[in-house]
Design a protein around this motif. Structure first.
Motif, PDB file in Angstrom:
ATOM      1  N   THR A 235      50.822  28.266  42.941  1.00 48.86           N
ATOM      2  CA  THR A 235      49.788  28.666  43.726  1.00 48.86           C
ATOM      3  C   THR A 235      50.050  28.599  45.040  1.00 48.86           C
ATOM      4  OG1 THR A 235      49.152  26.319  44.412  1.00 48.86           O
ATOM      5  CG2 THR A 235      47.793  27.071  42.294  1.00 48.86           C
ATOM      6  N   ALA A 236      49.339  29.466  45.938  1.00 45.41           N
ATOM      7  CA  ALA A 236      49.839  29.624  47.079  1.00 45.41           C
ATOM      8  C   ALA A 236      49.818  28.245  48.074  1.00 45.41           C
ATOM      9  CB  ALA A 236      48.792  30.505  48.091  1.00 45.41           C
ATOM     10  N   GLU A 237      48.940  27.416  47.791  1.00 44.99           N
ATOM     11  CA  GLU A 237      48.878  25.966  48.311  1.00 44.99           C
ATOM     12  C   GLU A 237      50.177  25.379  48.225  1.00 44.99           C
ATOM     13  OE1 GLU A 237      46.243  22.166  48.653  1.00 44.99           O
ATOM     14  OE2 GLU A 237      46.105  23.175  46.931  1.00 44.99           O
ATOM     15  N   TYR A 238      50.813  25.244  46.822  1.00 46.53           N
ATOM     16  CA  TYR A 238      51.764  24.763  46.590  1.00 46.53           C
ATOM     17  C   TYR A 238      53.014  25.494  47.071  1.00 46.53           C
ATOM     18  CZ  TYR A 238      55.307  21.483  44.467  1.00 46.53           C
ATOM     19  OH  TYR A 238      56.430  20.707  44.235  1.00 46.53           O
ATOM     20  N   GLY A 239      52.767  26.760  46.949  1.00 47.81           N
ATOM     21  CA  GLY A 239      54.100  27.533  47.523  1.00 47.81           C
ATOM     22  C   GLY A 239      54.526  27.303  48.975  1.00 47.81           C
ATOM     23  N   ARG A 240      53.480  27.187  49.680  1.00 53.40           N
ATOM     24  CA  ARG A 240      53.500  26.780  51.252  1.00 53.40           C
ATOM     25  C   ARG A 240      54.279  25.479  51.175  1.00 53.40           C
ATOM     26  NH1 ARG A 240      51.331  23.966  55.535  1.00 53.40           N
ATOM     27  NH2 ARG A 240      51.310  24.977  57.475  1.00 53.40           N
ATOM     28  N   ALA A 308      68.304  29.798  46.088  1.00 55.44           N
ATOM     29  CA  ALA A 308      68.574  30.168  44.951  1.00 55.44           C
ATOM     30  C   ALA A 308      68.758  29.157  43.763  1.00 55.44           C
ATOM     31  CB  ALA A 308      69.944  31.063  44.839  1.00 55.44           C
ATOM     32  N   LYS A 309      68.735  27.685  44.592  1.00 53.96           N
ATOM     33  CA  LYS A 309      68.675  26.651  43.479  1.00 53.96           C
ATOM     34  C   LYS A 309      67.429  25.973  43.192  1.00 53.96           C
ATOM     35  CE  LYS A 309      72.776  25.131  46.441  1.00 53.96           C
ATOM     36  NZ  LYS A 309      72.991  23.990  47.450  1.00 53.96           N
ATOM     37  N   MET A 310      66.227  26.689  43.595  1.00 50.32           N
ATOM     38  CA  MET A 310      64.947  26.277  43.382  1.00 50.32           C
ATOM     39  C   MET A 310      64.649  26.522  41.936  1.00 50.32           C
ATOM     40  SD  MET A 310      62.460  27.547  46.433  1.00 50.32           S
ATOM     41  CE  MET A 310      62.810  27.116  48.232  1.00 50.32           C
ATOM     42  N   THR A 311      63.704  25.701  41.290  1.00 52.99           N
ATOM     43  CA  THR A 311      63.562  26.194  39.799  1.00 52.99           C
ATOM     44  C   THR A 311      62.664  27.438  39.913  1.00 52.99           C
ATOM     45  OG1 THR A 311      61.247  24.738  40.234  1.00 52.99           O
ATOM     46  CG2 THR A 311      63.285  23.515  39.418  1.00 52.99           C
ATOM     47  N   ASP A 312      62.388  28.006  38.642  1.00 53.59           N
ATOM     48  CA  ASP A 312      61.443  29.070  38.367  1.00 53.59           C
ATOM     49  C   ASP A 312      60.352  28.852  39.023  1.00 53.59           C
ATOM     50  OD1 ASP A 312      63.881  30.502  37.685  1.00 53.59           O
ATOM     51  OD2 ASP A 312      63.260  30.333  35.305  1.00 53.59           O
ATOM     52  N   ALA A 313      59.770  27.751  38.672  1.00 54.86           N
ATOM     53  CA  ALA A 313      58.383  27.294  38.924  1.00 54.86           C
ATOM     54  C   ALA A 313      58.192  27.300  40.425  1.00 54.86           C
ATOM     55  CB  ALA A 313      57.998  25.922  38.335  1.00 54.86           C
ATOM     56  N   ASP A 314      59.205  26.771  41.236  1.00 53.26           N
ATOM     57  CA  ASP A 314      59.069  26.762  42.669  1.00 53.26           C
ATOM     58  C   ASP A 314      59.146  27.947  43.050  1.00 53.26           C
ATOM     59  OD1 ASP A 314      58.661  24.149  42.864  1.00 53.26           O
ATOM     60  OD2 ASP A 314      60.557  23.492  43.611  1.00 53.26           O
ATOM     61  N   LEU A 315      60.019  29.013  42.674  1.00 55.70           N
ATOM     62  CA  LEU A 315      60.191  30.284  43.182  1.00 55.70           C
ATOM     63  C   LEU A 315      58.769  31.214  42.904  1.00 55.70           C
ATOM     64  CD1 LEU A 315      63.810  31.362  42.452  1.00 55.70           C
ATOM     65  CD2 LEU A 315      62.851  31.251  44.798  1.00 55.70           C
ATOM     66  N   ALA A 320      53.691  33.247  45.212  1.00 57.76           N
ATOM     67  CA  ALA A 320      52.210  33.415  45.414  1.00 57.76           C
ATOM     68  C   ALA A 320      51.901  33.209  46.807  1.00 57.76           C
ATOM     69  CB  ALA A 320      51.702  32.191  44.462  1.00 57.76           C
ATOM     70  N   TYR A 321      52.615  32.269  47.345  1.00 60.20           N
ATOM     71  CA  TYR A 321      52.446  31.932  48.861  1.00 60.20           C
ATOM     72  C   TYR A 321      52.458  33.291  49.942  1.00 60.20           C
ATOM     73  CZ  TYR A 321      52.944  29.997  53.586  1.00 60.20           C
ATOM     74  OH  TYR A 321      52.947  29.632  54.986  1.00 60.20           O
TER      75      TYR A 321
END
Length: 327
Positions: A235-240, A308-315, A320-321
């Motif tokens: 979600t954009a909220e969590y992406g922020r 680049a170390k972020m998880t796929d879900a975080d990216l 989305a953000y």
């Protein structure tokens, strides 16, 4: 610190002296003394008053920030908490606090023994030193309580009650209580590496004057006492929130729309126009490889290796953000 107070006292004294000379010149009988003495001493009075005023503001903001006391906090250090802290530290803290390599820049690898002089490296060493702290228990970490470390991350205040200049502009003050505590829990598990030189901030009086005049940009608003992270998800909220602990917002601005240049830093571009032209898969590939779809590599100032170390879900959440409307 003492030197800055002495410089402040000097300019206050000079302002008083030149003010007195201005008054004497204006009261002189000879016209040329009135004009030359009055104008010259008057200009010097104004200059010293301005320097003393802004220098006083900068000194007060640095050494007397009015921070709340450190919370009475003891962190359990549960395995899942330590694991979360390791993920966060390796996305953010490691970028500045890893030991410098042969080129003088942080290696991006452990140990987190600090020593990188950010001010010198970024071309604003004329305001003093800002040396990344040793985050292992071999440095100042060992003398901080859990509550004092929490205050460093949330309020950018060290255990002497002084503001940490560079840290105060970082977005880590917006991390949730749980993530802040996770970082502390992980740092406590690191092997101690002794500090071999000065670490921390050593702002000189010129830096204090510039800070008091707002030449480093407007400081962020004080954070709330307690923060809860938004629900995890694409979600954009969590992406922020990902952009917060990924340190994206520290460079690209609070809304990720770019940041203007200051007296000590260049302008930072708005990434949204580029990202809006990409698919999520292209965005993830770009962040993993450090190369834009047109084949142009990110500039050296872009720490894409951390992202680049972020998880796929975080990216995916970050994408989305960056593709959502700016609120």
């Amino acid at each position: 610190m003492i030197g800055n107070f002495l410089w402040l006292a000097l300019f206050v004294a000079l302002a008083v002296l030149f003010g007195w000379l201005t008054w004497r010149a204006i009261g002189a009988r000879r016209l040329w003394v009135k004009l030359a003495g009055g104008i010259g001493a008057g200009l010097l009075t104004v200059l010293c008053v301005v320097i003393a005023f802004f220098g006083g503001q900068g000194v007060a903001a640095t050494y007397f920030p009015g921070a709340a006391p450190a919370p009475d906090l003891t962190i359990a250090g549960a395995p899942e908490q330590v694991a979360r802290g390791e993920y966060l530290v390796n996305l953010s803290c490691i970028g500045c606090h890893s030991a410098p390599g042969p080129d003088g820049n942080p290696t991006g690898e452990h140990p987190l023994s600090g020593g990188w002089n950010i001010a010198q490296a970024e071309g604003f060493g004329f305001i003093g030193d800002m040396v990344a702290e040793n985050l292992t228990p071999g440095g100042k970490l060992a003398t901080y309580s859990d509550g004092e470390l929490f205050r460093v991350l949330r309020h950018s205040i060290n255990n002497e009650g002084h503001e940490l200049g560079f840290m105060s502009f970082m977005p880590y003050r917006e991390l949730s209580d749980a993530d802040t505590e996770a970082i502390i829990a992980y740092l406590r598990t690191l092997d101690p590496v002794p500090t071999t030189g000065f670490t921390g901030d050593n702002l000189n009086f010129l830096g204090a004057v510039m800070a008091g005049a707002g030449m480093f940009g407007a400081p962020p608003a004080p954070p709330p006492a307690s923060i809860t992270a938004p629900p995890e998800g694409v979600t954009a909220e969590y992406g922020r929130y990902v952009a917060t602990y990924g340190e994206c917002r520290g460079c690209h601005g609070p809304d990720m729309t770019g940041a203007p240049a200051t007296s000590v830093s260049p302008s930072i571009p708005n990434p949204r126009p580029l990202v809006s032209t990409l698919s999520q898969e292209q965005f993830v590939a770009m962040m993993r490889g450090g190369v834009k779809p047109d084949g142009v590599a990110f500039p050296e100032t872009m720490p894409w290796e951390n992202a680049a170390k972020m998880t796929d879900a975080d990216l995916a959440a970050l994408y989305a953000y960056l593709t959502a409307p700016v609120e």
